[in-house]
Motif scaffolding. Structure first.
Motif, PDB file in Angstrom:
ATOM      1  N   GLN A  38     -32.058   4.838   4.931  1.00 15.81           N
ATOM      2  CA  GLN A  38     -32.579   3.503   4.640  1.00 15.81           C
ATOM      3  C   GLN A  38     -32.332   3.075   3.195  1.00 15.81           C
ATOM      4  O   GLN A  38     -32.653   1.949   2.826  1.00 15.81           O
ATOM      5  N   CYS A  39     -31.784   3.951   2.375  1.00 13.74           N
ATOM      6  CA  CYS A  39     -31.558   3.659   0.964  1.00 13.74           C
ATOM      7  C   CYS A  39     -30.144   3.125   0.762  1.00 13.74           C
ATOM      8  O   CYS A  39     -29.181   3.737   1.213  1.00 13.74           O
ATOM      9  N   SER A  40     -30.029   2.029   0.042  1.00  9.43           N
ATOM     10  CA  SER A  40     -28.726   1.394  -0.170  1.00  9.43           C
ATOM     11  C   SER A  40     -27.803   2.217  -1.065  1.00  9.43           C
ATOM     12  O   SER A  40     -26.590   2.031  -1.032  1.00  9.43           O
ATOM     13  N   PHE A  41     -28.341   3.125  -1.850  1.00  8.32           N
ATOM     14  CA  PHE A  41     -27.535   3.910  -2.776  1.00  8.32           C
ATOM     15  C   PHE A  41     -26.950   5.164  -2.130  1.00  8.32           C
ATOM     16  O   PHE A  41     -26.271   5.941  -2.776  1.00  8.32           O
ATOM     17  N   ILE A  42     -27.244   5.373  -0.854  1.00  7.89           N
ATOM     18  CA  ILE A  42     -26.688   6.503  -0.109  1.00  7.89           C
ATOM     19  C   ILE A  42     -25.680   5.958   0.895  1.00  7.89           C
ATOM     20  O   ILE A  42     -25.993   5.064   1.675  1.00  7.89           O
ATOM     21  N   ALA A  43     -24.467   6.502   0.865  1.00  7.64           N
ATOM     22  CA  ALA A  43     -23.403   5.986   1.732  1.00  7.64           C
ATOM     23  C   ALA A  43     -23.428   6.609   3.122  1.00  7.64           C
ATOM     24  O   ALA A  43     -23.192   5.926   4.106  1.00  7.64           O
ATOM     25  N   ARG A  44     -23.690   7.905   3.211  1.00  7.91           N
ATOM     26  CA  ARG A  44     -23.631   8.596   4.506  1.00  7.91           C
ATOM     27  C   ARG A  44     -24.600   9.764   4.466  1.00  7.91           C
ATOM     28  O   ARG A  44     -24.708  10.463   3.481  1.00  7.91           O
ATOM     29  N   VAL A  45     -25.307   9.970   5.572  1.00 11.22           N
ATOM     30  CA  VAL A  45     -26.263  11.075   5.684  1.00 11.22           C
ATOM     31  C   VAL A  45     -26.021  11.782   7.010  1.00 11.22           C
ATOM     32  O   VAL A  45     -25.893  11.137   8.049  1.00 11.22           O
ATOM     33  N   THR A  46     -25.966  13.117   6.975  1.00  8.98           N
ATOM     34  CA  THR A  46     -25.874  13.899   8.202  1.00  8.98           C
ATOM     35  C   THR A  46     -26.844  15.075   8.117  1.00  8.98           C
ATOM     36  O   THR A  46     -27.124  15.576   7.032  1.00  8.98           O
ATOM     37  N   ASN A  47     -27.360  15.458   9.261  1.00  9.92           N
ATOM     38  CA  ASN A  47     -28.157  16.685   9.338  1.00  9.92           C
ATOM     39  C   ASN A  47     -28.161  17.173  10.768  1.00  9.92           C
ATOM     40  O   ASN A  47     -28.080  16.396  11.703  1.00  9.92           O
ATOM     41  N   ALA A  48     -28.203  18.485  10.924  1.00 10.12           N
ATOM     42  CA  ALA A  48     -28.247  19.079  12.259  1.00 10.12           C
ATOM     43  C   ALA A  48     -29.356  20.124  12.347  1.00 10.12           C
ATOM     44  O   ALA A  48     -29.951  20.294  13.391  1.00 10.12           O
ATOM     45  N   THR A  49     -29.627  20.786  11.264  1.00 14.46           N
ATOM     46  CA  THR A  49     -30.662  21.823  11.269  1.00 14.46           C
ATOM     47  C   THR A  49     -31.651  21.502  10.157  1.00 14.46           C
ATOM     48  O   THR A  49     -32.192  20.420  10.120  1.00 14.46           O
ATOM     49  N   ASN A  50     -31.850  22.423   9.251  1.00 12.46           N
ATOM     50  CA  ASN A  50     -32.739  22.172   8.120  1.00 12.46           C
ATOM     51  C   ASN A  50     -31.951  21.778   6.872  1.00 12.46           C
ATOM     52  O   ASN A  50     -32.477  21.758   5.780  1.00 12.46           O
TER      53      ASN A  50
END
Length: 111
Positions: A38-50
């Motif tokens: 939800q932050c405009s300063f982050i381009a891409r986020v991924t997560n699968a575990t911890n």
């Protein structure tokens, strides 16, 4: 090895206690990823575990080379993978309250 008992004890705790709480770590990582998305300063986020991986937006207020130091001043530790890709890991000592404090630190530094 004289210290083999200490290593064995750590292994037993990991197998019997920590494996049962992995779901909480994964839930916290998912919350962190959702908040960062939800932050405009982050381009891409991924997560699968911890683990949560994210890319800093090119037009971020703070350059990627300074981000780790500025967040460390706020008590948030992140690891750099590449030039503008970072990793954060949730674990036993990270609570939902810590996730919200982490996102607040991001917003303060980059917002």
């Amino acid at each position: 090895m004289r210290q083999a008992g200490g290593l064995a004890a750590a292994g037993l705790i990991a197998l019997h206690k920590m494996s049962q709480r992995l779901e909480e770590d994964h839930k916290n990582a998912a919350l962190l990823a959702d908040q960062l998305r939800q932050c405009s300063f982050i381009a891409r986020v991924t997560n699968a575990t911890n683990m949560v991986y994210f890319d800093l937006a090119q037009d971020a207020k703070v350059p990627a080379t300074e981000l780790t130091a500025k967040l460390r001043e706020k008590g948030v530790l992140i690891g750099g993978i590449r030039k503008s890709t970072f990793r954060m890991v949730t674990h036993y000592y990270i609570s939902e309250k810590d996730i919200h404090a982490t996102v607040a630190a991001f917003k303060e530094v980059l917002g």
